[in-house]
Design a protein around this motif. Structure first.
Motif, mmCIF file in Angstrom:
data_model
loop_
_atom_site.group_PDB
_atom_site.id
_atom_site.type_symbol
_atom_site.label_atom_id
_atom_site.label_comp_id
_atom_site.label_asym_id
_atom_site.label_seq_id
_atom_site.Cartn_x
_atom_site.Cartn_y
_atom_site.Cartn_z
ATOM 1 N N VAL A 53 0.836 -1.204 0.000
ATOM 2 C CA VAL A 53 0.000 0.000 0.000
ATOM 3 C C VAL A 53 0.872 1.255 0.000
ATOM 4 N N GLY A 54 0.563 2.178 -0.897
ATOM 5 C CA GLY A 54 1.280 3.445 -0.981
ATOM 6 C C GLY A 54 2.493 3.425 -1.878
ATOM 7 N N GLN A 55 2.837 2.276 -2.443
ATOM 8 C CA GLN A 55 4.068 2.160 -3.224
ATOM 9 C C GLN A 55 3.794 2.235 -4.726
ATOM 10 N N CYS A 56 4.774 2.771 -5.469
ATOM 11 C CA CYS A 56 4.734 2.823 -6.929
ATOM 12 C C CYS A 56 6.058 2.300 -7.481
ATOM 13 N N LEU A 57 5.996 1.716 -8.650
ATOM 14 C CA LEU A 57 7.201 1.309 -9.365
ATOM 15 C C LEU A 57 6.889 1.273 -10.853
ATOM 16 N N SER A 58 7.932 1.160 -11.664
ATOM 17 C CA SER A 58 7.694 1.032 -13.101
ATOM 18 C C SER A 58 8.577 -0.059 -13.685
ATOM 19 N N HIS A 71 5.004 5.489 5.444
ATOM 20 C CA HIS A 71 5.400 6.521 4.484
ATOM 21 C C HIS A 71 5.898 7.754 5.234
ATOM 22 N N LEU A 72 6.937 8.399 4.695
ATOM 23 C CA LEU A 72 7.478 9.633 5.262
ATOM 24 C C LEU A 72 7.377 10.746 4.238
ATOM 25 N N ASP A 73 6.648 11.808 4.584
ATOM 26 C CA ASP A 73 6.564 12.981 3.717
ATOM 27 C C ASP A 73 7.855 13.792 3.811
ATOM 28 N N GLY A 74 8.156 14.532 2.743
ATOM 29 C CA GLY A 74 9.254 15.483 2.775
ATOM 30 C C GLY A 74 10.631 14.919 2.506
ATOM 31 N N TYR A 75 10.762 13.608 2.492
ATOM 32 C CA TYR A 75 12.078 12.985 2.373
ATOM 33 C C TYR A 75 11.993 11.699 1.570
ATOM 34 N N SER A 104 16.786 4.399 -2.518
ATOM 35 C CA SER A 104 16.271 5.621 -1.901
ATOM 36 C C SER A 104 14.794 5.723 -2.259
ATOM 37 N N ARG A 105 13.924 5.699 -1.250
ATOM 38 C CA ARG A 105 12.474 5.620 -1.478
ATOM 39 C C ARG A 105 11.735 6.311 -0.333
ATOM 40 N N HIS A 106 10.396 6.275 -0.344
ATOM 41 C CA HIS A 106 9.648 7.001 0.686
ATOM 42 C C HIS A 106 8.634 6.132 1.418
ATOM 43 N N THR A 107 8.504 4.859 1.053
ATOM 44 C CA THR A 107 7.663 3.947 1.828
ATOM 45 C C THR A 107 8.455 2.676 2.126
ATOM 46 N N ILE A 108 8.011 1.974 3.155
ATOM 47 C CA ILE A 108 8.646 0.711 3.508
ATOM 48 C C ILE A 108 7.596 -0.213 4.100
ATOM 49 N N GLN A 109 7.589 -1.460 3.696
ATOM 50 C CA GLN A 109 6.681 -2.444 4.272
ATOM 51 C C GLN A 109 7.352 -3.132 5.448
ATOM 52 N N VAL A 110 6.560 -3.548 6.420
ATOM 53 C CA VAL A 110 7.080 -4.286 7.574
ATOM 54 C C VAL A 110 6.197 -5.517 7.745
ATOM 55 N N ASN A 121 4.895 14.651 7.964
ATOM 56 C CA ASN A 121 4.081 13.551 8.444
ATOM 57 C C ASN A 121 4.751 12.201 8.188
ATOM 58 N N LEU A 122 4.866 11.387 9.224
ATOM 59 C CA LEU A 122 5.289 9.995 9.099
ATOM 60 C C LEU A 122 4.097 9.163 9.521
ATOM 61 N N ARG A 123 3.579 8.338 8.619
ATOM 62 C CA ARG A 123 2.290 7.693 8.874
ATOM 63 C C ARG A 123 2.244 6.267 8.348
ATOM 64 N N SER A 124 1.321 5.530 8.934
ATOM 65 C CA SER A 124 0.907 4.293 8.288
ATOM 66 C C SER A 124 0.245 4.677 6.982
ATOM 67 N N ASP A 125 0.597 3.977 5.899
ATOM 68 C CA ASP A 125 -0.047 4.277 4.619
ATOM 69 C C ASP A 125 -1.357 3.506 4.465
ATOM 70 N N MET A 126 -1.799 2.866 5.528
ATOM 71 C CA MET A 126 -3.084 2.173 5.525
ATOM 72 C C MET A 126 -4.123 3.117 6.122
ATOM 73 N N GLY A 127 -5.149 3.436 5.326
ATOM 74 C CA GLY A 127 -6.067 4.516 5.653
ATOM 75 C C GLY A 127 -6.701 4.426 7.026
#
Length: 555
Positions: free
Chosen positions: A260-265, A446-450, A477-483, A502-508
């Protein structure tokens, strides 16, 4: 003398024109946010549309472009958009979270202005207010390399977006009532792919078309509320080329996990028999499996897609091990030219001394008979005054206390504190952030700003000795991480972007019910070198309303 004066004037005008041309380009967008009726899972329901679309309009820009988006809120509720993965250098004022901005009130508009500074890659935007994300308002944001910067692969024949995620047939208002009453939103009802859900044998229009022999770039984003997905393209391999804004080592995959919250190509070459094929998105680590398909067709297709789908990755503990191994195969492409934290090839993050370690442990509990999620025993609560404004107008002491949460959780306790969760961070410190998951469900952060370096994921509990297993050379170098369940993940970043982030769970559901915090990264200099002034169009709400404006930052 007159000729000399005229020549000097021409030179000045030319210099002025060069200065204007030297400014990075501006792209302007006007978006109308409305309700509409579509059927992502075949059931007509009210959703949130932008300019009548779901997914919403895509932003296609290049590194360092200035983006101006005028958003008209035609809903019956306050609304905000956040730009997932866009770092907003020196500009948390535009971050689009309730800790940084007042929401856009119904019947009004707000103009976002931000720069995609030193970034490339695939990102998305979504609503950060209430449960709006569960009903739409989501779209892709593509940042291309500047023309003079070489890309580590040939120009593809076309560039395709896949906005996918779990979906609920109940609307955002019904889901919000569930959680406000103390209950969980429960399991999703299905998976949508670009606003639709398909089944084997459906007669539907192709999602995309490929010409034999050509190579295409597919950008995938998991924009769901809680479910990790695995995707694959029947009969084809996928070459990973970019992950959350970083070029990667170009490994081949039959399928990829996307949390959740991740993108790739990925790059896909149309090198198979000319017919139809299924793009398959399947749930991961859920009790009840879900699958959705879409048709990818060749231009001269001579037959339907085979009903036999490629096998899915394993589940349970074996599936977690499979997914961790895939994570470890992701490597930063150190030879690629692209936007980087420091000049090309010189950012040796593994040799920087750690100045602070923050270990975050998520938990689920009941507070006053209502479901809450917390970090280190603190469950974040939004207030009527955005934290950034409270800090700027020097009324923070009336709103919150810094460091309510400890850097490391104490002994297990049943007590959960409900309060704004603000961590006082030191500007330009190099910090290690550990995410430790004691629960039986997967987490995404997810971490905003970095961007941060995702240096390790392992089962069990983290300890300082685990640092010997970190990837200190080419972690992405990325902005989300799964655990993963009962596991930990380690990240490293330099807090060089002043602001409230904001550092948040990317699960709504989890972020709404408290699994988030804000990093207050103040520059002692109060200088425009480190942070922009508050934008002139910033609406004020809560305590700052009516207060005199503080002195602006100076160069």
């Amino acid at each position: 003398m007159g000729n000399i004066t005229f020549l000097a004037l021409l030179l000045c005008l030319s210099a002025g024109a060069l200065i204007v041309q030297a400014e990075d380009p501006y792209l302007f967008f006007e978006w109308n946010v409305t309700y509409g009726t579509i059927a992502p899972l075949g059931v007509p329901q009210q959703v949130i549309l932008i300019n009548g679309q779901f997914p919403g309009p895509r932003i296609n820009c290049s590194s360092n472009n200035n983006i101006v988006v005028n958003v008209f809120n035609n809903l019956d509720e306050p609304f905000l958009l956040t730009w997932n993965g866009i770092q907003q250098r020196k500009n948390s004022w535009q971050d689009g979270t309730l800790g940084t901005m007042c929401p856009i009130q119904p019947g009004t508009n707000y103009t976002y202005r931000f720069q995609v500074k030193d970034q490339i890659g695939s990102f998305f935007y979504y609503p950060s207010t209430a449960f709006h994300r569960a009903s739409g308002g989501i779209g892709g944001l593509r940042v291309n390399s500047r023309l003079l910067i070489p890309v580590p692969f040939d120009e593809p024949a076309d560039d395709y977006w896949v906005i996918m995620g779990d979906w609920y047939t109940k609307g955002h208002k019904a889901l919000k009532k569930f959680v406000d009453s103390g209950r969980s939103i429960g399991r999703p009802d299905g998976i949508q792919i670009n606003g639709k859900s398909g089944k084997i044998g459906d007669k539907s229009e192709p999602l995309f078309t490929m010409e034999p022999g050509k190579t295409y770039r597919y950008r995938f984003c998991n924009v769901g509320m809680k479910t990790s997905l695995n995707f694959k393209l029947q009969g084809h391999t996928m070459k990973l080329v970019e992950l959350e804004g970083s070029h990667t080592v170009q490994n081949l995959y039959d399928s990829l996990d996307l949390h959740v919250g991740q993108c790739l190509s990925v790059l896909v070459t149309a090198n198979q028999e000319p017919k139809d094929y299924y793009l398959v998105a399947s749930s991961r680590f859920t009790k009840k499996p879900m699958t959705s398909v879409a048709i990818i067709s060749y231009t001269n297709a001579k037959g339907p897609a085979s009903p036999k789908l490629p096998p899915s990755p394993p589940e349970n503990s074996e599936g977690i091990a499979w997914s961790i191994n895939q994570f470890r195969s992701f490597r930063w492409n150190l030879t690629a030219s692209a936007a980087r934290p420091n000049p090309q090839g010189s950012y040796h993050y593994g040799k920087i001394n750690i100045t602070r370690t923050i270990k975050l442990v998520n938990s689920r509990s009941n507070v006053n008979n209502k479901l809450r999620f917390s970090i280190n025993g603190v469950s974040h609560v939004d207030s009527d005054t955005p934290l950034k404004l409270a800090e700027y107008f020097e009324v923070a002491d009336k709103m919150f206390k810094y460091d309510t949460m400890a850097d490391e959780p104490t002994l297990k306790s049943e007590k959960v504190t409900l309060a704004p969760n603000v961590v006082n961070a030191t500007f330009r410190n190099f910090v290690e952030i550990i995410f430790e998951n004691h629960e039986k469900t997967i987490q995404t952060w997810h971490l905003d700003g970095y961007s941060f370096f995702a240096v390790g994921i392992e089962p069990g509990r983290w300890s300082p000795e685990k640092r010997k297993n970190y990837n200190l050379l080419d972690a992405v170098s990325r902005h989300t991480i799964q655990v993963y369940p009962n596991s930990w993940a380690a990240t490293m970043t330099t807090l060089d972007n002043a602001g409230m982030w904001n550092l948040r769970s990317d699960m709504g559901e989890r972020s709404y019910l408290g699994q988030q915090l804000y990093l207050s990264v103040l520059s002692p200099a109060r200088s425009l070198r480190d942070e922009y002034n508050i934008p002139d169009n910033t609406p004020l709400c809560g305590l700052p309303k009516g207060l005199p404006m503080p002195p602006p930052y100076t160069p």
